[in-house]
Design an enzyme around this catalytic site. Structure first.
Site, PDB file in Angstrom:
ATOM      1  N   ASP A 150     -36.937 -35.396  13.408  1.00  0.00           N
ATOM      2  CA  ASP A 150     -37.724 -36.588  13.106  1.00  0.00           C
ATOM      3  C   ASP A 150     -39.181 -36.260  13.406  1.00  0.00           C
ATOM      4  O   ASP A 150     -39.560 -36.108  14.574  1.00  0.00           O
ATOM      5  CB  ASP A 150     -37.268 -37.783  13.963  1.00  0.00           C
ATOM      6  N   LYS A 213     -38.823 -42.846   7.550  1.00  0.00           N
ATOM      7  CA  LYS A 213     -38.466 -43.627   8.731  1.00  0.00           C
ATOM      8  C   LYS A 213     -39.659 -44.499   9.100  1.00  0.00           C
ATOM      9  O   LYS A 213     -40.804 -44.041   9.014  1.00  0.00           O
ATOM     10  CB  LYS A 213     -38.103 -42.648   9.857  1.00  0.00           C
ATOM     11  N   LYS A 249     -34.708 -44.892   7.194  1.00  0.00           N
ATOM     12  CA  LYS A 249     -34.314 -45.186   8.573  1.00  0.00           C
ATOM     13  C   LYS A 249     -35.299 -46.163   9.208  1.00  0.00           C
ATOM     14  O   LYS A 249     -36.406 -45.770   9.570  1.00  0.00           O
ATOM     15  CB  LYS A 249     -34.260 -43.896   9.394  1.00  0.00           C
TER      16      LYS A 249
END
Lengths: 314, 477
Positions: A150, A213, A249
């Protein structure tokens, strides 16, 4: 990429800017109305049971604290593999999300359980370091066995219009990710406008991000339903133009089952039913799982149980 | 489970307190009308809901006389601040009985419960609140220091928003000191009769509000009655023209709110996803049975393909079915006759060479339902581009330049509403000044507020309802 316009979009800095600023605008009022309407669907009984299990399987169980220890991470891993030992049919979560120095511990604790290890790299959460340091961090995480990375984007570069720099950095991170899936954190709370969220989403997809995300969870506002709706529209558009499926996400601030259900309705109706899988949708959360488990028990037992019945490792 | 199906969430029909029989309301009492009783149906099942007594000519006369008496003896002499109290009381009672009214409206009309609950009933209450505020401020509304009521106002309203249209007629009439005789539509009389009960509950003096159910003949008798001072009609253009002919030279005041064929103009710089939402809301809200429905989509050629792909995908997610289920987006068509008309016009579209696309959503077997439908390759000369369908049918036309958009948008005998979608403020202003329509929405559609005047041009009628401008139709100054 098939489409000439998309191939051309990343040719140089000017082309990238033209492409991103040529995207349709986002009307704030309209987007927020749509998101609010998505929150009114009725999810009960069978539909709710299915949705709770689906949501559990989409959770990236997260601990991102300065005080993280190997013990804490091992406890989290145990919870991730068997979220509710008294109900062994409870599905495992999608992944455990930790800082890079904890990735090895998480990998070891999870073994062959099938639960992924996600590591936030690239000078998380601010992203304020040199490219070299950021890439070194990604290498550290990948070497430790993280299956997912991430990364945070450089919001400063994005807000000052240096799109090429952001693009290059995502590309460079993707290159050192190897087989690991790359989730690109836009930190939408700092991007301030929905137009920026759309541009940053496209930028991340163009640069090869597997997921977009919303947030680090360290900035308020974190994930919101309108922002997530907008990102779901973007991956839908991406599929329509390239034939590729990319994921979304939302992270931060989704604490209970009721909210999670609203997000799943958005996934279902905005992107499409094919996104209702952990491969394409995740919840970045540390406390959501507890409520999902409580609600799961309620659905099965027909009554609520006290908070003490569910483990609080996470 | 491989496919995620939401759970049914039906509202309870018991909340509507449905009676087997409803009676008309004249001079503060529910009485049996001398007309032939009618049966009102639930359009979602095709089954009868209740029997409703209707008015004969003698009942019309009695109602107008009662309204005249109430006007002269009680309502007009009453200080505005006192009238306001009654209106506030009615508004609060509409809110208190909101759930009952919403369920009853959905049973009688076929519209989704989420629309009757979240739009119709709250908007009706808002109209009473808004006009209650005007009742003691008429001298400051810009019509001179002492505007006077006209007398007896006759309202004839349609079946698409039964309670809301009632509020649009009754609230300004009462606020301005007029008394009312109202004829609800033949297929949807029930909420008007519950409203009569609310008037009783509010202690409204007898004769101030009278409700006469019945068919077109009752409306015609009411409009023609010499004791009526003002007529407010919402409905079809054909009937509106008849009324205007009938009233010519009679000295009665008239406002007409008639049909429409609204253009929803999407420029190439529009926020596309929100435009899709706006087009969907514009033409599928209330099954498209809306006089200001955005039934003509005018889209700039350079974005037409992208917009239509998104539009079809979005329409595919609309859930058509049981109006009582809160998950339902599109409910039942109000009557078999209306369903026939929609079916006939859609067939005409195909026969004229337009491309038909209908959502593949499953439709209930019983009741009157029509799948959301989009026609592309529509030309200005086709019937589906010119006639009001009053159903979930969208006609898509394209344009190349802003001027062409305006000329196509204005190429209609109607002029009730329009929508403009662009991110450029100056273009929105430019287009809004040129489109001949009573309401022009920018980057939104079908938004209503009691303080915003609503009304049409050309064959969409004349006069305004709502806001300061709406008071004019009920005052002598």
């Amino acid at each position: 990429m098939v489409e000439p316009e998309l191939a051309d979009a990343t040719r140089d800095e000017a082309a990238l800017r033209r492409f991103l600023h040529g995207l349709p605008g986002v009307d704030q009022v309209g987007l927020e109305q749509r998101a609010a309407a998505l929150g009114t669907r009725s999810i009960k009984t069978d539909a709710k049971r299915w949705a709770i299990d689906t949501a559990i399987g989409m959770v990236d169980l997260t601990t991102l604290e300065g005080a993280d220890t190997p013990g804490k991470v091992r406890a989290l891993a145990a919870k991730a593999r068997r979220p509710d030992p008294e109900h062994p049919d409870t599905p495992p979560v999608a992944a455990v999300c930790v800082y890079p120095d904890m990735a090895a511990t998480a990998v070891e604790a999870l073994g062959r359980s099938g639960v992924g290890v996600a590591s936030v790299a690239t000078a998380f959460p601010a992203g304020r370091s040199s490219r070299q340091v950021k890439l070194a961090e990604v290498e550290l995480a990948v070497a430790a066995g993280a299956s997912e990375v991430d990364m945070v984007i450089d919001r400063g570069a994005f807000l000052s219009g240096r799109y090429g720099e952001v693009f290059d950095e995502i590309r460079a991170v993707k290159a050192v990710c190897g087989d690991a899936h790359l989730k690109v954190i836009l930190e939408t709370g700092e991007l301030a406008t929905y137009d920026n969220v759309r541009r940053a989403s496209w930028l991340a997809l163009l640069a090869g991000g597997d997921f977009i995300k919303t947030s680090t969870g360290k900035v308020s506002p974190a994930a919101t339903l309108p922002v997530t709706t907008l990102m779901l529209r973007t991956v839908r558009d991406w599929l329509d133009r390239t034939g590729e499926l990319r994921g979304v996400k939302p992270a931060g601030g989704i604490r209970n089952t009721k909210d999670a259900m609203k997000y799943l309705v958005a996934v279902h109706e905005v992107a499409g039913p094919e996104w209702l899988t952990p491969r394409l949708f995740r919840f970045g959360a540390s406390s959501l799982l507890g409520d999902l488990l409580m609600q799961r028990r309620t659905q099965r037992d027909g009554h609520y149980s006290a908070a003490g019945h569910v483990a609080v490792d996470a | 489970m491989t496919f995620w199906e939401y759970s049914p969430a039906p509202e309870s029909a018991a909340v509507a307190n449905l009676q087997a029989r409803y009676r008309m309301f004249v001079d503060g009492e529910f009485t049996d009308g001398r007309g032939e009783p009618l049966k009102t149906l639930n359009p979602a099942t095709g089954e009868p809901l209740a029997e409703v007594s209707t008015a004969a000519p003698s009942d019309v006369d009695a109602a107008v006389r009662a309204a005249r008496r109430a006007h002269e003896d009680v309502w007009a002499p009453m200080p505005g601040s006192e009238r306001a109290k009654y209106l506030f009381r009615i508004a609060r009672l509409v809110q208190e009985r909101a759930r009952e009214l919403a369920v009853l409206e959905t049973l009688d009309n076929g519209k989704p419960i989420k629309e009757s609950r979240d739009f119709d009933v709250p908007a009706a209450a808002a109209h009473f609140f808004h006009h209650a505020g005007w009742a003691d401020k008429l001298g400051y509304a810009g019509f001179g220091p002492d505007p006077r009521p006209l007398g007896v106002a006759a309202g004839v309203i349609p079946w698409n928003f039964p309670l809301l249209m009632l509020a649009w007629k009754v609230a300004p009439a009462l606020a301005c000191g007029n008394t009312v005789v109202l004829k609800p539509a033949e297929t949807t009389p029930l909420t008007a009769l519950v409203f009569a009960d609310i008037c009783l509950q509010a202690g409204l003096p007898a004769g101030v509000v009278n409700i006469l159910p019945g068919a077109g003949d009752v409306g015609a008798g009411l409009v023609a009655h010499p004791g009526v001072d003002k007529v407010a009609f919402t409905g079809s253009t054909a009937v509106g023209k008849q009324i205007q002919r009938e009233l010519a030279g009679s000295g009665k005041r008239l406002t007409l709110e008639l049909g429409g064929k609204a253009a929803n103009v999407v420029f190439d710089d529009a926020p596309l996803d929100e435009a899709v939402e706006g087009v969907v809301n514009g033409v599928f809200f209330n099954q498209g049975e809306v006089c200001c429905a955005g039934s003509r989509l005018l889209v700039q050629e350079s974005v037409a393909e992208a917009l239509l792909a998104k539009l079809r995908a979005r329409i595919g997610t609309l859930r058509v079915g049981d109006p009582m289920d809160k998950n339902t987006d599109v409910g039942a068509i109000n009557s078999a006759a209306q369903l026939d008309r929609i079916t006939e016009l859609a067939a005409a579209g195909e026969a004229e060479g337009a491309q038909r696309w209908s959502s593949r959503c499953p439709l209930p077997e019983k009741g009157f339902f029509f799948a959301p439908t989009v026609f592309t390759d529509v030309q200005q000369s086709m019937r589906i581009a010119r006639e009001e369908v009053f159903g979930p049918v969208l006609s898509v036309l394209t344009f190349r330049t802003p001027d062409e958009a305006i000329s196509k948008a204005n190429n209609t005998p109607y002029g009730l509403s329009a929508g403009i979608w662009t991110e450029k403020g100056s273009r929105a202003q430019w287009a809004a000044q040129r489109i001949r329509a009573g309401v022009v929405w920018a980057n939104t559609f079908n938004r209503f507020d009691p303080s915003a005047a609503f009304g049409g041009y050309q064959e969409s009628g004349f006069g305004r309802e709502g806001g300061r401008a709406g008071l004019e139709a009920y005052l002598d100054f």
